[in-house]
Design a protein around this motif. Structure first.
Motif, mmCIF file in Angstrom:
data_model
loop_
_atom_site.group_PDB
_atom_site.id
_atom_site.type_symbol
_atom_site.label_atom_id
_atom_site.label_comp_id
_atom_site.label_asym_id
_atom_site.label_seq_id
_atom_site.Cartn_x
_atom_site.Cartn_y
_atom_site.Cartn_z
ATOM 1 N N TYR A 329 0.943 -1.250 0.089
ATOM 2 C CA TYR A 329 0.035 -0.266 0.077
ATOM 3 C C TYR A 329 0.856 1.326 0.127
ATOM 4 O O TYR A 329 1.554 1.430 0.906
ATOM 5 C CB TYR A 329 -0.895 0.003 1.364
ATOM 6 N N ASP A 330 0.831 1.990 -1.099
ATOM 7 C CA ASP A 330 1.448 3.293 -1.046
ATOM 8 C C ASP A 330 0.496 4.479 -0.599
ATOM 9 O O ASP A 330 -0.455 4.736 -1.451
ATOM 10 C CB ASP A 330 1.968 3.422 -2.568
ATOM 11 N N PHE A 331 0.885 4.969 0.529
ATOM 12 C CA PHE A 331 0.071 6.005 0.880
ATOM 13 C C PHE A 331 -0.019 7.390 0.455
ATOM 14 O O PHE A 331 -1.011 7.812 0.035
ATOM 15 C CB PHE A 331 0.611 6.358 2.285
ATOM 16 N N LYS A 332 1.127 7.751 -0.290
ATOM 17 C CA LYS A 332 0.980 8.749 -1.145
ATOM 18 C C LYS A 332 0.282 8.597 -2.398
ATOM 19 O O LYS A 332 -0.484 9.462 -3.167
ATOM 20 C CB LYS A 332 2.590 9.398 -1.634
ATOM 21 N N ALA A 333 0.421 7.436 -3.019
ATOM 22 C CA ALA A 333 -0.588 7.122 -4.362
ATOM 23 C C ALA A 333 -1.935 7.332 -3.836
ATOM 24 O O ALA A 333 -2.723 7.420 -5.080
ATOM 25 C CB ALA A 333 0.155 5.757 -4.909
ATOM 26 N N HIS A 334 -2.298 6.920 -2.836
ATOM 27 C CA HIS A 334 -3.643 7.030 -2.534
ATOM 28 C C HIS A 334 -4.322 8.253 -1.819
ATOM 29 O O HIS A 334 -5.371 8.481 -1.696
ATOM 30 C CB HIS A 334 -4.170 5.729 -1.582
ATOM 31 N N SER A 335 -3.352 9.240 -1.734
ATOM 32 C CA SER A 335 -3.487 10.554 -1.331
ATOM 33 C C SER A 335 -3.859 11.631 -2.194
ATOM 34 O O SER A 335 -2.991 11.760 -3.296
ATOM 35 C CB SER A 335 -2.540 11.210 -0.316
ATOM 36 N N LEU A 336 -4.670 12.357 -2.239
ATOM 37 C CA LEU A 336 -5.133 13.385 -3.269
ATOM 38 C C LEU A 336 -4.112 14.712 -3.139
ATOM 39 O O LEU A 336 -3.836 15.303 -4.324
ATOM 40 C CB LEU A 336 -6.589 13.964 -3.197
ATOM 41 N N THR A 337 -3.575 14.684 -2.039
ATOM 42 C CA THR A 337 -2.637 15.838 -1.922
ATOM 43 C C THR A 337 -1.483 15.524 -2.485
ATOM 44 O O THR A 337 -0.623 16.472 -3.203
ATOM 45 C CB THR A 337 -2.289 16.007 -0.237
#
Length: 353
Positions: A329-337
């Motif tokens: 799970y890539d947290f940044k890839a799932h973040s709109l920011t």
């Protein structure tokens, strides 16, 4: 318990002014309160959030309610006093309204996880309640029940006798999972629930209460256990009695805790279902984006996660797909920011084959 001691009058005034997203600081502070860190499930929940906090650049403050209602409220008070930018917590013991009210007084957005309130996210009374993320408990409870009923053999009288070890009384989690079992029982009038006890979602309590129930009902051949800790307690009770779990008594559980995955592999636990400890990380991404100005659409504010079932024949595939039980799970890839094309913080765990 005086959970309302810090709540001021005039809660209805909250509806008069909509909460606007605060712009996150370079490193926003997000507070988290969990029911207990003694449970493997909540330890995994927090570990996943810590990984996300490191990747996103978040100061994570984790507080433990230690299975005490008053401590849950005290922890929320502490987070408000510390000036947390956002709060994520699980509203066991009817703490949704008190906690949301405390946070609203300081204009702090809140995401509830695992156990939901009696009203939906973004309700006019609590505009600071921005989202809920948790499991589809009723469906999971039904799958557990169906697996148990299919596996156990009828007694000489044609009946199947089972016991139920529930979770923390009054929580939506416990209520919905038990309702799911009820759904499964409707199609099977031959199944008799000889007794039910509350295991409070923890091992030791579940072991003790099941031992007492079993002693008075030796005809039990199957146990529906409400979560991982509860199942582990039942397994311990059966083993301590000199019986073989999976042979003398069939047991189903929930959570996909490592020890229960092992029990499924060993044939001691018939069925397990879970992965919803991921909800903590999903909530972290959602809160982080909200603090950075990304509003949450109403139709995406109430997320119920479909869970991953596990039986002995799927253990090898589970371990291959999710080493250590943790998905990639890539947290940044799932973040709109970080990723303007991100669709959702949440995703469904599935087997590759």
């Amino acid at each position: 318990m005086n959970v309302l001691r810090t709540i001021v009058a005039g809660v209805s005034l909250l509806a008069a002014s909509l909460l606007t997203p605060a712009l996150a600081a370079d490193k926003p502070t997000i507070g988290v309160v969990v029911p207990t860190l003694d449970a493997q499930f909540w330890a995994s929940y927090v570990d996943f959030m810590k990984k996300g906090a490191d990747e996103l650049g978040v100061k994570l403050v984790v507080l433990n309610a230690d299975n005490k209602p008053d401590q849950m409220i005290k922890s929320l008070e502490d987070l408000v006093a510390q000036g947390a930018d956002g709060i994520i917590y699980t509203p066991y013991w009817a703490t949704a309204v008190p906690g949301l009210t405390l946070a609203a007084q300081s204009n702090i957005p809140v995401i509830l996880t695992d156990s939901y309130a009696d009203f939906p996210p973004q309700d006019p009374k609590f505009p600071n309640y921005i989202a809920f993320i948790g499991p589809s408990d009723r469906d999971a409870g039904k799958q557990m029940g169906e697996a148990l009923i299919a596996a156990i053999k009828p007694s000489a009288d044609g009946k199947k006798y089972i016991a139920v070890v529930n979770g923390t009384a009054g929580t939506s989690v416990a209520i919905d999972r038990r309702a799911g079992l009820g759904d499964a029982l409707k199609a099977h009038p031959d199944v008799v629930v000889v007794g039910e006890v509350d295991g409070n979602f923890v091992r030791d309590t579940s072991q003790t209460v099941f031992e007492s129930l079993w002693q008075g009902n030796p005809n039990i051949t199957g146990v529906w256990a409400a979560n991982g800790g509860t199942a582990t307690g039942v397994l311990a009770a059966v083993t301590n009695a000199g019986k073989v779990p999976g042979k003398d008594i069939t047991i189903v559980g929930m959570d996909l805790n490592p020890e229960n995955v092992d029990a499924v592999e060993q044939g001691k636990l018939l069925f397990d279902i879970g992965d919803h400890w991921l909800q903590g990380g999903f909530a972290l991404v959602t809160m982080y984006d909200y603090l950075n100005g990304h509003k949450i659409a109403a139709d995406k504010a109430n997320i119920k996660l479909a869970l991953l079932p596990l039986t002995k024949d799927r253990v090898a595939q589970f371990k291959a797909d999710f080493p250590g039980g943790v998905p990639s799970y890539d947290f940044k890839a799932h973040s709109l920011t970080y990723n303007k094309d991100a669709q959702s913080a949440a995703f469904e765990m599935k087997y590759s084959k």
